[in-house]
Design a protein around this motif. Structure first.
Motif, PDB file in Angstrom:
ATOM      1  N   UNK A 182       0.808  -1.216   0.000  1.00  0.00           N
ATOM      2  CA  UNK A 182       0.000   0.000   0.000  1.00  0.00           C
ATOM      3  C   UNK A 182       0.840   1.264   0.000  1.00  0.00           C
ATOM      4  N   UNK A 183       2.139   1.156   0.253  1.00  0.00           N
ATOM      5  CA  UNK A 183       2.972   2.351   0.308  1.00  0.00           C
ATOM      6  C   UNK A 183       3.615   2.682  -1.041  1.00  0.00           C
ATOM      7  N   UNK A 184       3.219   2.005  -2.078  1.00  0.00           N
ATOM      8  CA  UNK A 184       3.777   2.232  -3.407  1.00  0.00           C
ATOM      9  C   UNK A 184       2.741   2.890  -4.308  1.00  0.00           C
ATOM     10  N   UNK A 185       3.211   3.507  -5.391  1.00  0.00           N
ATOM     11  CA  UNK A 185       2.283   4.135  -6.338  1.00  0.00           C
ATOM     12  C   UNK A 185       1.926   3.213  -7.499  1.00  0.00           C
ATOM     13  N   UNK A 186       2.341   1.971  -7.430  1.00  0.00           N
ATOM     14  CA  UNK A 186       1.939   0.963  -8.407  1.00  0.00           C
ATOM     15  C   UNK A 186       1.793  -0.366  -7.693  1.00  0.00           C
ATOM     16  N   UNK A 187       1.113  -1.285  -8.316  1.00  0.00           N
ATOM     17  CA  UNK A 187       0.880  -2.595  -7.712  1.00  0.00           C
ATOM     18  C   UNK A 187       2.196  -3.380  -7.646  1.00  0.00           C
ATOM     19  N   UNK A 188       2.584  -3.751  -6.444  1.00  0.00           N
ATOM     20  CA  UNK A 188       3.787  -4.560  -6.242  1.00  0.00           C
ATOM     21  C   UNK A 188       3.324  -5.900  -5.686  1.00  0.00           C
ATOM     22  N   UNK A 189       3.267  -6.897  -6.527  1.00  0.00           N
ATOM     23  CA  UNK A 189       2.799  -8.203  -6.075  1.00  0.00           C
ATOM     24  C   UNK A 189       3.781  -9.273  -6.549  1.00  0.00           C
ATOM     25  N   UNK A 190       4.907  -9.302  -5.905  1.00  0.00           N
ATOM     26  CA  UNK A 190       5.979 -10.224  -6.254  1.00  0.00           C
ATOM     27  C   UNK A 190       5.552 -11.676  -6.066  1.00  0.00           C
ATOM     28  N   UNK A 191       4.781 -11.945  -5.026  1.00  0.00           N
ATOM     29  CA  UNK A 191       4.332 -13.313  -4.746  1.00  0.00           C
ATOM     30  C   UNK A 191       3.472 -13.864  -5.885  1.00  0.00           C
ATOM     31  N   UNK A 192       2.600 -13.025  -6.433  1.00  0.00           N
ATOM     32  CA  UNK A 192       1.754 -13.460  -7.545  1.00  0.00           C
ATOM     33  C   UNK A 192       2.606 -13.788  -8.763  1.00  0.00           C
ATOM     34  N   UNK A 193       3.636 -12.982  -9.011  1.00  0.00           N
ATOM     35  CA  UNK A 193       4.541 -13.281 -10.131  1.00  0.00           C
ATOM     36  C   UNK A 193       5.237 -14.624  -9.912  1.00  0.00           C
ATOM     37  N   UNK A 194       5.654 -14.885  -8.693  1.00  0.00           N
ATOM     38  CA  UNK A 194       6.309 -16.158  -8.385  1.00  0.00           C
ATOM     39  C   UNK A 194       5.352 -17.329  -8.568  1.00  0.00           C
ATOM     40  N   UNK A 195       4.104 -17.157  -8.132  1.00  0.00           N
ATOM     41  CA  UNK A 195       3.099 -18.213  -8.317  1.00  0.00           C
ATOM     42  C   UNK A 195       2.826 -18.459  -9.799  1.00  0.00           C
ATOM     43  N   UNK A 196       2.697 -17.378 -10.539  1.00  0.00           N
ATOM     44  CA  UNK A 196       2.469 -17.485 -11.979  1.00  0.00           C
ATOM     45  C   UNK A 196       3.635 -18.194 -12.660  1.00  0.00           C
ATOM     46  N   UNK A 197       4.833 -17.824 -12.277  1.00  0.00           N
ATOM     47  CA  UNK A 197       6.031 -18.449 -12.834  1.00  0.00           C
ATOM     48  C   UNK A 197       6.040 -19.946 -12.542  1.00  0.00           C
ATOM     49  N   UNK A 198       5.713 -20.312 -11.315  1.00  0.00           N
ATOM     50  CA  UNK A 198       5.688 -21.719 -10.926  1.00  0.00           C
ATOM     51  C   UNK A 198       4.636 -22.503 -11.722  1.00  0.00           C
ATOM     52  N   UNK A 199       3.458 -21.932 -11.882  1.00  0.00           N
ATOM     53  CA  UNK A 199       2.402 -22.602 -12.639  1.00  0.00           C
ATOM     54  C   UNK A 199       2.775 -22.765 -14.107  1.00  0.00           C
ATOM     55  N   UNK A 200       3.404 -21.746 -14.682  1.00  0.00           N
ATOM     56  CA  UNK A 200       3.814 -21.836 -16.085  1.00  0.00           C
ATOM     57  C   UNK A 200       4.904 -22.892 -16.279  1.00  0.00           C
ATOM     58  N   UNK A 201       5.822 -22.989 -15.342  1.00  0.00           N
ATOM     59  CA  UNK A 201       6.861 -24.024 -15.414  1.00  0.00           C
ATOM     60  C   UNK A 201       6.207 -25.402 -15.363  1.00  0.00           C
ATOM     61  N   UNK A 202       5.225 -25.557 -14.480  1.00  0.00           N
ATOM     62  CA  UNK A 202       4.517 -26.831 -14.357  1.00  0.00           C
ATOM     63  C   UNK A 202       3.774 -27.172 -15.650  1.00  0.00           C
ATOM     64  N   UNK A 203       3.096 -26.197 -16.223  1.00  0.00           N
ATOM     65  CA  UNK A 203       2.372 -26.417 -17.484  1.00  0.00           C
ATOM     66  C   UNK A 203       3.341 -26.808 -18.590  1.00  0.00           C
ATOM     67  N   UNK A 204       4.461 -26.101 -18.671  1.00  0.00           N
ATOM     68  CA  UNK A 204       5.457 -26.391 -19.697  1.00  0.00           C
ATOM     69  C   UNK A 204       6.001 -27.810 -19.557  1.00  0.00           C
ATOM     70  N   UNK A 205       6.313 -28.201 -18.325  1.00  0.00           N
ATOM     71  CA  UNK A 205       6.813 -29.558 -18.092  1.00  0.00           C
ATOM     72  C   UNK A 205       5.771 -30.604 -18.463  1.00  0.00           C
ATOM     73  N   UNK A 206       4.524 -30.362 -18.078  1.00  0.00           N
ATOM     74  CA  UNK A 206       3.454 -31.308 -18.415  1.00  0.00           C
ATOM     75  C   UNK A 206       3.248 -31.417 -19.923  1.00  0.00           C
ATOM     76  N   UNK A 207       3.334 -30.292 -20.619  1.00  0.00           N
ATOM     77  CA  UNK A 207       3.208 -30.325 -22.084  1.00  0.00           C
ATOM     78  C   UNK A 207       4.332 -31.140 -22.710  1.00  0.00           C
ATOM     79  N   UNK A 208       5.537 -30.955 -22.215  1.00  0.00           N
ATOM     80  CA  UNK A 208       6.677 -31.714 -22.737  1.00  0.00           C
ATOM     81  C   UNK A 208       6.502 -33.206 -22.530  1.00  0.00           C
TER      82      UNK A 208
END
Length: 96
Positions: free
Chosen positions: A3-29
Motif C-alpha cells: 500500500x505504500x507504493x504508487x503501483x501494484x507490487x505483487x511479487x508473490x503473484x509473479x512467483x506463483x504465476x512463474x511456478x504454474x507456467x513451469x509446471x504447465x510447460x513440463x506437463x506439455x513436454x
C-alpha cells in the motif's frame, strides 16, 4: 499488494504465476513425448489410413505443444525481467 507504493507490487503473484507456467510447460513436454512414444508403438495394430491419420494428428499436436512450450519460455523470461524491475522499484521510494 504493497500500500505504500504508487503501483501494484505483487511479487508473490509473479512467483506463483512463474511456478504454474513451469509446471504447465513440463506437463506439455511430457505429454508430447508420450504421444510420440505411443505413436511409435501403435504401428503394430494400426495400419494404412488409420496409422497415417494417427501420425498426422500426433505430429500436429506435438508441434503445437512445442510451440506452446517456446511461448511459455518467452513469458518466463519476461516475468524474470519484471521481477527484477519490481525489486529495483521497491528500493526507489521516497522516505516520508
Amino acid at each position: 499488494m504493497g500500500t505504500s507504493y504508487d503501483m501494484c507490487i505483487d511479487y508473490e503473484t509473479l512467483c506463483e504465476l512463474e511456478s504454474k507456467l513451469i509446471n504447465i510447460s513440463n506437463n506439455l513436454g511430457v505429454s508430447a513425448d508420450s504421444m510420440l512414444f505411443a505413436l511409435r508403438n501403435c504401428d503394430g495394430f494400426l495400419s494404412g489410413n488409420q496409422f497415417e491419420k494417427a501420425s498426422q494428428t500426433t505430429i500436429t499436436c506435438s508441434e503445437v505443444s512445442k510451440k506452446t512450450i517456446e511461448n511459455i519460455s518467452e513469458v518466463l523470461k519476461y516475468i524474470t525481467k519484471l521481477k527484477e524491475c519490481l525489486e529495483t522499484y521497491s528500493g526507489c521510494r521516497y522516505s516520508e
